[in-house]
Scaffold this active site. Structure first.
Site, mmCIF file in Angstrom:
data_model
loop_
_atom_site.group_PDB
_atom_site.id
_atom_site.type_symbol
_atom_site.label_atom_id
_atom_site.label_comp_id
_atom_site.label_asym_id
_atom_site.label_seq_id
_atom_site.Cartn_x
_atom_site.Cartn_y
_atom_site.Cartn_z
ATOM 1 N N ASP A 52 -5.451 12.044 11.094
ATOM 2 C CA ASP A 52 -4.542 12.615 10.092
ATOM 3 C C ASP A 52 -4.275 11.617 8.966
ATOM 4 O OD1 ASP A 52 -2.968 14.588 9.009
ATOM 5 O OD2 ASP A 52 -1.181 14.087 10.165
ATOM 6 N N HIS A 107 -10.886 13.343 2.508
ATOM 7 C CA HIS A 107 -11.694 13.844 3.634
ATOM 8 C C HIS A 107 -13.054 13.139 3.663
ATOM 9 C CE1 HIS A 107 -8.601 16.689 4.455
ATOM 10 N NE2 HIS A 107 -8.822 17.438 3.393
ATOM 11 N N LEU A 137 -22.619 7.339 24.342
ATOM 12 C CA LEU A 137 -21.308 7.918 24.033
ATOM 13 C C LEU A 137 -21.400 9.440 23.805
ATOM 14 C CD1 LEU A 137 -18.286 7.483 23.047
ATOM 15 C CD2 LEU A 137 -19.263 7.193 20.745
HETATM 16 C C1 IPE Z 1 -3.856 18.061 12.681
HETATM 17 O O1 IPE Z 1 -3.449 17.608 11.443
HETATM 18 C C2 IPE Z 1 -5.234 18.632 12.623
HETATM 19 C C3 IPE Z 1 -6.310 17.698 12.312
HETATM 20 C C4 IPE Z 1 -6.229 16.427 12.092
HETATM 21 C C5 IPE Z 1 -7.625 18.285 12.273
HETATM 22 P P1 IPE Z 1 -2.535 18.503 10.460
HETATM 23 O O2 IPE Z 1 -2.334 17.696 9.256
HETATM 24 O O3 IPE Z 1 -3.137 19.845 10.291
HETATM 25 O O4 IPE Z 1 -1.198 18.655 11.318
HETATM 26 P P2 IPE Z 1 0.259 19.116 10.889
HETATM 27 O O5 IPE Z 1 0.126 20.418 10.164
HETATM 28 O O6 IPE Z 1 0.824 18.050 9.992
HETATM 29 O O7 IPE Z 1 1.007 19.215 12.178
HETATM 30 C C1 IPE Z 2 -6.387 15.406 8.344
HETATM 31 O O1 IPE Z 2 -5.860 14.942 7.164
HETATM 32 C C2 IPE Z 2 -7.667 16.164 8.143
HETATM 33 C C3 IPE Z 2 -7.592 17.607 8.397
HETATM 34 C C4 IPE Z 2 -6.551 18.248 8.844
HETATM 35 C C5 IPE Z 2 -8.773 18.385 8.105
HETATM 36 P P1 IPE Z 2 -4.850 15.820 6.287
HETATM 37 O O2 IPE Z 2 -5.653 16.620 5.318
HETATM 38 O O3 IPE Z 2 -3.962 16.608 7.172
HETATM 39 O O4 IPE Z 2 -4.053 14.713 5.530
HETATM 40 P P2 IPE Z 2 -2.506 14.737 5.168
HETATM 41 O O5 IPE Z 2 -1.740 14.907 6.458
HETATM 42 O O6 IPE Z 2 -2.293 15.895 4.229
HETATM 43 O O7 IPE Z 2 -2.266 13.411 4.525
HETATM 44 MG MG MG Z 3 -2.132 16.210 7.961
#
Ligand code: IPE
Ligand code: IPE
Ligand code: MG
Length: 261
Positions: free
Chosen positions: A24, A41, A135
């Site tokens: 995240d 990303h 792995l």
């Molecule tokens: C969780 O992250 C999903 C992934 C990293 C793929 P999110 O950014 O979607 O989670 P929330 O919405 O903050 O809980």
């Molecule tokens: C996690 O990073 C990746 C996915 C959920 C695909 P985020 O896109 O949720 O990044 P933040 O939380 O908005 O910084």
């Molecule tokens: Mg996120």
């Protein structure tokens, strides 16, 4: 041996067999640099390469990466579309390297919701690396822990309806066999980057006894040093699985060490 020494000898060996990560913070990483979220990303894919390499080097058996949740469809259409493109290109590019490094890829989640070309690419990548013995990288894509448990329950219900199984036979072990992670060890260490302290519908069943580790580091910045910090934290934990601390230390004396996780 004193109690403290025994505790140290018990923990010193403990590298996780299975590490499960919520990657995240990509969006915030990009936004803080005045870049589009997709750039975060993209940087996140590079962090994946690094973590896969380190886990392979350290002989971690399974690395599970949460790439796209069943709730991430709620994001703006444009971001979802760009993420799908990124999966396509990253998978096409990375699978060759993974195969060369004896890595096995497994994708969990409801992939039937993805485009046909992406589904085909996933199936090809799994088939190509199926017999690799290094792995195992598990990518959770359109994955939700509730979906996983509901899917397992449906399979069992169908067997009951067909008369193959009785309701009384349903056990935690049978449910676990119906989960997308069947055959894999349960995660020993859960890592969430990006500062949030929640599980966001990730592996709800499998995390029952997993050690949880949260870090503020944003996923694109998560490197070998950051992973080592998580491993050090893990090595310092005493996993009791319901027993007392004294029982755990005694069971792990060199002449009577038993593991029955
Ligand atoms: C969780 O992250 C999903 C992934 C990293 C793929 P999110 O950014 O979607 O989670 P929330 O919405 O903050 O809980
Ligand atoms: C996690 O990073 C990746 C996915 C959920 C695909 P985020 O896109 O949720 O990044 P933040 O939380 O908005 O910084
Ligand atoms: Mg996120």
């Amino acid at each position: 041996m004193s109690g403290d020494q025994a505790a140290v000898s018990h923990t010193a060996q403990t590298l996780p067999r299975h590490v499960a990560i919520i990657m995240d913070g990509n969006g915030r990483w990009a936004e803080s640099r005045n870049k589009m979220r997709i750039m975060g990303h993209r940087a996140g894919v590079e962090a994946v390469q690094g973590v896969v390499e380190v886990c392979a080097k350290k002989k971690v058996e399974v690395l599970t990466l949460f790439a796209f949740s069943s709730e991430n469809w709620r994001r703006p259409k444009k971001e979802v579309g760009l993420l799908m493109e990124l999966f396509m290109t990253a998978l096409g590019r990375e699978i060759k390297r993974m195969h060369k490094n004896n890595v096995r890829l497994r994708v969990i989640g409801d992939i039937g919701k993805f485009s046909k070309p992406l589904q085909d690419r996933i199936k090809k990548a799994e088939a190509l690396t199926h017999d690799n013995t290094g792995l195992t990288v598990v990518v959770a894509a359109n994955y939700g822990g509730r979906w996983d448990v509901a899917h397992a329950a449906k399979k069992l219900a169908a067997r009951v309806a067909a008369g193959e199984l009785s309701v009384d036979d349903i056990s935690p072990e049978l449910i676990a066999q119906g989960l997308s992670t069947h055959g894999l060890p349960e995660p020993d260490l859960f890592i969430r980057t990006g500062g949030e302290q929640r599980v966001s519908n990730f592996m709800l069943w499998q995390l029952a006894y997993t050690e949880l580790y949260f870090t503020d580091t944003l996923w694109p910045d998560f490197d070998e040093t950051a992973l080592d910090e998580a491993f050090v934290s893990f090595a310092g934990r005493q996993r009791r699985f319901g027993r007392t601390g004294k029982q755990v230390v005694q069971a792990c004396q060199p002449d009577s060490c038993q593991h029955d996780a």
